[in-house]
Design an enzyme around this catalytic site. Structure first.
Site, PDB file in Angstrom:
ATOM      1  N   THR A 123      44.930   1.346  20.543  1.00 42.64           N
ATOM      2  CA  THR A 123      43.934   1.748  21.519  1.00 42.64           C
ATOM      3  C   THR A 123      43.156   3.197  21.223  1.00 42.64           C
ATOM      4  O   THR A 123      42.272   3.546  21.451  1.00 42.64           O
ATOM      5  CB  THR A 123      44.973   1.634  22.683  1.00 42.64           C
ATOM      6  N   GLY A 124      43.756   3.464  20.012  1.00 46.87           N
ATOM      7  CA  GLY A 124      42.742   4.260  19.318  1.00 46.87           C
ATOM      8  C   GLY A 124      41.688   3.706  18.563  1.00 46.87           C
ATOM      9  O   GLY A 124      41.496   3.056  18.084  1.00 46.87           O
ATOM     10  N   LEU A 159      53.338  10.779  19.214  1.00 51.74           N
ATOM     11  CA  LEU A 159      52.167  10.468  20.651  1.00 51.74           C
ATOM     12  C   LEU A 159      52.081   8.611  21.124  1.00 51.74           C
ATOM     13  O   LEU A 159      51.057   7.950  21.609  1.00 51.74           O
ATOM     14  CB  LEU A 159      50.860  11.014  20.457  1.00 51.74           C
ATOM     15  N   GLY A 188      64.040   9.411  12.718  1.00 50.25           N
ATOM     16  CA  GLY A 188      64.472   9.104  11.077  1.00 50.25           C
ATOM     17  C   GLY A 188      64.015   9.311  10.254  1.00 50.25           C
ATOM     18  O   GLY A 188      64.593  10.552   9.415  1.00 50.25           O
ATOM     19  N   TYR A 231      57.077   0.202  30.095  1.00 45.29           N
ATOM     20  CA  TYR A 231      56.446   1.442  29.102  1.00 45.29           C
ATOM     21  C   TYR A 231      57.454   2.520  29.779  1.00 45.29           C
ATOM     22  O   TYR A 231      58.190   3.192  29.116  1.00 45.29           O
ATOM     23  CB  TYR A 231      55.436   2.021  29.993  1.00 45.29           C
TER      24      TYR A 231
HETATM   25  N1  LIG Z   1      47.083  10.349  29.264  1.00 44.77           N
HETATM   26  C1  LIG Z   1      48.036  10.157  30.131  1.00 44.77           C
HETATM   27  O1  LIG Z   1      47.394  10.320  31.243  1.00 44.77           O
HETATM   28  C2  LIG Z   1      49.360  10.200  29.759  1.00 44.77           C
HETATM   29  C3  LIG Z   1      49.948  10.702  30.646  1.00 44.77           C
HETATM   30  C4  LIG Z   1      51.785  10.625  30.304  1.00 44.77           C
HETATM   31  C5  LIG Z   1      51.842  10.241  29.129  1.00 44.77           C
HETATM   32  N2  LIG Z   1      50.845   9.922  27.774  1.00 44.77           N
HETATM   33  C6  LIG Z   1      51.251  10.123  26.382  1.00 44.77           C
HETATM   34  O2  LIG Z   1      50.911  10.496  25.842  1.00 44.77           O
HETATM   35  C7  LIG Z   1      50.753   9.339  24.951  1.00 44.77           C
HETATM   36  C8  LIG Z   1      49.062   9.830  24.049  1.00 44.77           C
HETATM   37  O3  LIG Z   1      48.579   9.174  25.727  1.00 44.77           O
HETATM   38  P1  LIG Z   1      46.764   8.521  25.210  1.00 44.77           P
HETATM   39  O4  LIG Z   1      46.350   8.700  26.960  1.00 44.77           O
HETATM   40  O5  LIG Z   1      46.263   9.531  24.424  1.00 44.77           O
HETATM   41  O6  LIG Z   1      46.696   6.588  25.081  1.00 44.77           O
HETATM   42  P2  LIG Z   1      46.004   6.227  23.898  1.00 44.77           P
HETATM   43  O7  LIG Z   1      46.100   4.936  24.062  1.00 44.77           O
HETATM   44  O8  LIG Z   1      44.656   7.465  23.795  1.00 44.77           O
HETATM   45  O9  LIG Z   1      46.748   6.714  22.406  1.00 44.77           O
HETATM   46  C9  LIG Z   1      47.825   5.968  23.093  1.00 44.77           C
HETATM   47  C10 LIG Z   1      47.735   6.411  20.912  1.00 44.77           C
HETATM   48  O10 LIG Z   1      48.746   5.721  20.083  1.00 44.77           O
HETATM   49  C11 LIG Z   1      48.087   4.111  19.376  1.00 44.77           C
HETATM   50  N3  LIG Z   1      49.427   3.890  18.828  1.00 44.77           N
HETATM   51  C12 LIG Z   1      50.136   2.419  19.877  1.00 44.77           C
HETATM   52  N4  LIG Z   1      51.142   2.127  19.382  1.00 44.77           N
HETATM   53  C13 LIG Z   1      51.059   2.434  17.747  1.00 44.77           C
HETATM   54  C14 LIG Z   1      51.802   1.994  17.228  1.00 44.77           C
HETATM   55  N5  LIG Z   1      52.318   1.097  17.463  1.00 44.77           N
HETATM   56  N6  LIG Z   1      51.619   2.915  15.910  1.00 44.77           N
HETATM   57  C15 LIG Z   1      50.913   3.430  15.978  1.00 44.77           C
HETATM   58  N7  LIG Z   1      49.758   3.550  16.949  1.00 44.77           N
HETATM   59  C16 LIG Z   1      50.159   3.674  17.358  1.00 44.77           C
HETATM   60  C17 LIG Z   1      46.880   3.819  20.105  1.00 44.77           C
HETATM   61  O11 LIG Z   1      46.223   2.728  19.175  1.00 44.77           O
HETATM   62  C18 LIG Z   1      46.494   5.354  20.479  1.00 44.77           C
HETATM   63  O12 LIG Z   1      46.024   6.011  19.306  1.00 44.77           O
HETATM   64  C19 LIG Z   1      51.668   8.642  24.820  1.00 44.77           C
HETATM   65  O13 LIG Z   1      52.803   8.564  24.402  1.00 44.77           O
HETATM   66  C20 LIG Z   1      51.234   8.152  26.655  1.00 44.77           C
HETATM   67  O14 LIG Z   1      52.364   7.915  26.609  1.00 44.77           O
HETATM   68  C21 LIG Z   1      50.088  10.022  28.389  1.00 44.77           C
END
Ligand SMILES: NC(=O)c1ccc[n+]([C@@H]2O[C@H](COP(=O)([O-])OP(=O)(O)OC[C@H]3O[C@@H](n4cnc5c(N)ncnc54)[C@H](O)[C@@H]3O)[C@@H](O)[C@H]2O)c1
Length: 421
Positions: A123-124, A159, A188, A231
């Protein structure tokens, strides 16, 4: 005798003539060979000149483009503080090309640290961090955290995980793997290199909460087999893993329970309330509210969250900490506010409520205030205006570049999430 002399004289003359003629023929031959050679040379030189000219015509614009690129590379990094060797840290951000991660990378870079972003670009996207590419303190690695990673770092902000329902429900098994195996891999790594790890957990660990507001000692109310379980339970077990590594292996962990966050670089089509409403208002479509709209949400602006994450990482608080903005609004209020800020004439449309949609969500942030001295400071309207501006620019960019969304998130129907997130 006379006749003989005459013959001799004539032959003598002829012989001379012959010699003269032969000499003339030789000179003529040499001159013609030389002429042909000179002609060929000039033809060749002309040809070479023409080819060179053609090549130059092709190369000149390329050379200019390279010059432009060089100029754009040598400069425009945002200003970066100088940190001494002692204070500068090597920091890994998994999921650093995502919405929150890229803002965190900005802050840590500008503070003068060395930042490595690891992302599998589910998603990035590179565009979120492109302004750092090439900087000596910055590195971007295309890597999936489900696979082990071997690098030397001092701190890990973990993250990596899809964060919005359409994204994490797209492939629930992968979401589980990322949050379980991915977290184990990062723990790890933290153990191997003696790094401190901060887990980006979520308010979703509280599920559909029975207590309000939710404080960190509330254990939650999660449906383990519902559509959001991949999730919610993934994050819950990720927290469990952190504390197992802390107790058993002495790894330093920090756990941030993040509440709804918004701001520039959030996904436009992720189906969350803020992105849905802004997009719908900008495009003149109806703003879709699931249920009556009386469900409440509290949204924090992304820079507040980033400050909270950094404060938590550098604190000595190892138990979970809520990071969110406690200013609560109903979904309907959000719809009306965004409609007004955009200046849109869109209608508000009520649709059927989604399964497991929490009715109330509001953080209790007393712990963060007391232990980290952290408080959200960006007013809702200010944050919304910045986000609306970003969405407007993105729509323009997409129109100008005939932007084709990445295939996976594109499956998510624009603005049609069945959740009020
Ligand atoms: N944005 C919010 O409102 C919110 C709320 C609660 C928790 N979070 C947590 O904060 C973190 C970031 O959220 P965000 O809103 O920036 O989401 P996002 O989807 O923009 O960012 C997540 C990133 O993780 C990368 N990713 C996903 N799976 C991966 C993998 N297996 N290996 C490597 N990279 C991987 C994606 O490509 C993306 O760049 C997440 O862990 C999310 O659970 C966000």
């Amino acid at each position: 005798m006379m006749k003989k002399r005459m013959v001799w004289l004539i032959t003598g003359i002829n012989r001379r003539m012959m010699k003269l003629l032969i000499a003339l023929a030789l000179i003529a031959y040499v001159a013609s060979v030389w002429g042909t050679y000179a002609n060929m040379r000039s033809l060749q030189e002309n040809g070479e000149l023409k080819i060179e000219k053609k090549i130059e015509e092709v190369i000149a614009p390329l050379r200019e483009k390279i010059r432009d690129l060089e100029v754009s590379f040598t400069q425009k990094y945002p200003p970066v503080k100088f940190l001494s060797e002692k204070d500068r840290k090597r920091i890994l951000i998994t999921g650093g090309a995502g919405f929150v991660g890229s803002h965190l990378a900005d802050k840590l870079m500008m503070d003068g640290h060395e930042v490595t972003v690891v992302d599998n670009f589910f998603t990035g996207r590179k565009r979120n961090v492109e302004h750092w590419i090439g900087h000596e303190n910055f590195e971007l690695i295309n890597h999936d955290v489900v696979e082990p990673l071997y690098i030397e770092v001092d701190q890990i902000y973990h993250l990596a995980s899809p964060a919005s329902p359409p994204n994490y429900m797209y492939n629930p098994i992968k979401t589980l793997k990322t949050n379980t195996i991915g977290t184990l891999n990062m723990l790890g790594l933290a153990k191997r290199v003696g790094a401190r790890l901060l887990l980006a957990s979520t308010s979703e660990v509280y599920g559909d909460p029975e207590v309000h507001p939710q404080s960190e000692d509330y254990w939650g109310h999660v449906n383990p087999i519902g559509p959001r379980a991949c999730y919610d339970e993934g994050k819950r077990v990720a927290e469990t893993m952190c504390y197992a590594y802390m107790k058993q292996e002495g790894v330093e962990v920090r756990v941030a329970r993040i509440f709804n966050t918004f701001g520039p670089r959030m996904h436009m089509n992720d189906g969350r309330v803020v992105s849905n409403f802004i997009l719908q208002a900008l495009q003149g479509e109806a703003l879709t509210v699931y249920g009556t709209g009386s469900q409440t949400r509290a949204f924090q602006y992304v820079s507040d969250l980033v400050n909270g994450l950094v404060a938590l990482m550098n604190s000595n608080v190892s138990s979970p900490v809520n990071l969110g903005n406690p200013e609560e609004h109903t979904i309907l209020e959000f719809a009306k506010l965004i409609k007004n800020l955009v200046g849109s004439r869109s209608q508000i449309q009520f649709l059927q409520e989604a399964q497991d949609d929490p009715q109330r969500r509001k953080p209790d942030i007393r712990k963060a205030k007391m232990l980290l001295g952290w408080d959200p400071v960006v007013p809702l309207e200010e944050g919304l205006n910045k986000t609306i501006h970003y969405f407007g620019r993105e729509l323009e960019y997409q129109a100008n570049n005939q932007y084709i969304p990445k295939p996976k998130p594109a499956r998510i129907k624009k603005g049609r999430s069945r959740h009020n997130l």
